[in-house]
Design a protein around this motif. Structure first.
Motif, short mmCIF file in Angstrom:
data_model
loop_
_atom_site.label_atom_id
_atom_site.label_comp_id
_atom_site.label_asym_id
_atom_site.label_seq_id
_atom_site.Cartn_x
_atom_site.Cartn_y
_atom_site.Cartn_z
N THR A 121 0.86 -1.18 0.00
CA THR A 121 0.00 0.00 0.00
C THR A 121 0.88 1.22 0.00
N GLU A 122 0.37 2.31 -0.46
CA GLU A 122 1.15 3.55 -0.52
C GLU A 122 0.27 4.71 -0.12
N SER A 123 0.94 5.79 0.31
CA SER A 123 0.23 6.99 0.75
C SER A 123 1.12 8.19 0.49
N GLN A 124 0.52 9.31 0.17
CA GLN A 124 1.27 10.54 -0.14
C GLN A 124 0.76 11.66 0.75
N THR A 125 1.69 12.31 1.42
CA THR A 125 1.33 13.44 2.28
C THR A 125 1.48 14.73 1.50
#
Length: 319
Positions: A121-125
């Motif tokens: 999974t990935e996430s971008q702030t």
């Protein structure tokens, strides 16, 4: 009334005592006066079973320490596990050519695998924004504004106000000048005194050096005279010793020469050449010749005796 009591005492625990409640029997309302006795009997609490012997604090500390020592508890747990494994029934050993295999005995079989299921999974702030500039702080206005007008000459009159200032400046300048002049005169006096003291000191040092040099010359002259006198005395002593030795030698040699010649003549160091030649050459030759002649005579006599003996023996045989 039935009475029951029980006591429990464990070395690792606190002493406890249990007793069923019961009424007090045969007790008067007021305290009886003590009996008049000359000797009083006392009880010893050391023999009372209700009194705990030893330090209760030490028992609590030991119990707490035994509970608060994780390493010791872990070692005890390991020892208990080993004892349990030792006395647990085990599976007998496999026969020749066979081996024991772990199998599942559950109702539904489950595939055993060491692969762990993973997902990505990935996430971008959001990007950080620059902080805006801090606005200049301007305090809020308070109070009331007022104004006034000052005309020329109302607050300061130069001609009147400057007079004390000039007096102070001029007075201070003159005072400072006088102080500087007095200081220069004092410094000049000090220099003159220092110069006079230096001249006096130099003259005294020169006199001291002259006296030291004079004392040194006197000491050297004294040492030279003493050495010269010692040398003269040594020479006189040496001359006197030589004269005494010469006189003693002459006295000794006056009788020594005749005695020496007599002793040498007695021991044969002074001899007559003819006599010496006779003693060393002629007499040994004469003795050798005499000895040879005597040996020849002895040999001839032995030979003659042998001939006579043989002749006599033959004559006896013919007869």
């Amino acid at each position: 009334m039935a009475f029951a009591s029980s006591s429990h005492r464990n070395p690792a625990e606190v002493y406890t005592f249990l007793s069923r409640p019961r009424p007090v029997e045969g007790r008067s309302k007021f305290r009886e006066p003590p009996p008049k006795q000359t000797q009083h009997s006392y009880g010893n609490i050391m023999y009372d079973r209700h009194v705990v012997r030893g330090s209760m604090h030490a028992q609590h500390i030991a119990h707490t320490r035994s509970q608060s020592n994780p390493a010791r508890m872990q070692r005890e747990q390991v020892i208990r596990n080993r004892a349990r494994d030792q006395y647990r029934p085990r599976t007998p050993e496999a026969l020749m050519g066979r081996q024991h295999v772990d199998v599942q005995t559950d109702l539904y079989l489950e595939e055993l695998s060491d692969v762990i299921e993973t997902t990505e999974t990935e996430s971008q702030t959001d990007a950080f924004l620059d902080k805006p500039a801090t606005p200049l702080f301007i305090p809020a206005k308070s109070g009331k504004d007022a104004e006034t007008q000052i005309e020329e000459g109302e607050l300061f009159d130069f001609d009147r106000e400057v007079q004390p200032v000039l007096e102070v400046l001029v007075g201070k300048t003159i005072e400072q000048s006088l102080l500087e002049v007095m200081e220069e005169e004092e410094l000049a006096c000090l220099r003159a005194q220092q110069r006079a003291f230096q001249e006096l000191r130099n003259s005294e040092l020169a006199e001291v050096q002259r006296l030291q040099e004079q004392e040194r010359r006197h000491s050297e002259e004294k040492a030279r005279r003493i050495a010269q006198q010692k040398k003269v005395l040594e020479e006189e002593k040496e001359i006197a010793e030589k004269i005494a030795a010469r006189a003693y030698t002459q006295t000794l040699l006056a009788d020594l020469l005749p005695r020496v010649f007599t002793s040498l003549r007695t021991h044969g160091y002074f001899y007559d050449p003819v006599e010496k030649d006779i003693e060393t050459n002629f007499l040994p030759w004469l003795m050798d010749e005499s000895h040879n002649n005597m040996e020849k005579r002895f040999t001839a006599r032995q030979l003659l005796d042998t001939i006579i003996y043989e002749a006599t023996k033959r004559l006896d045989e013919f007869k």
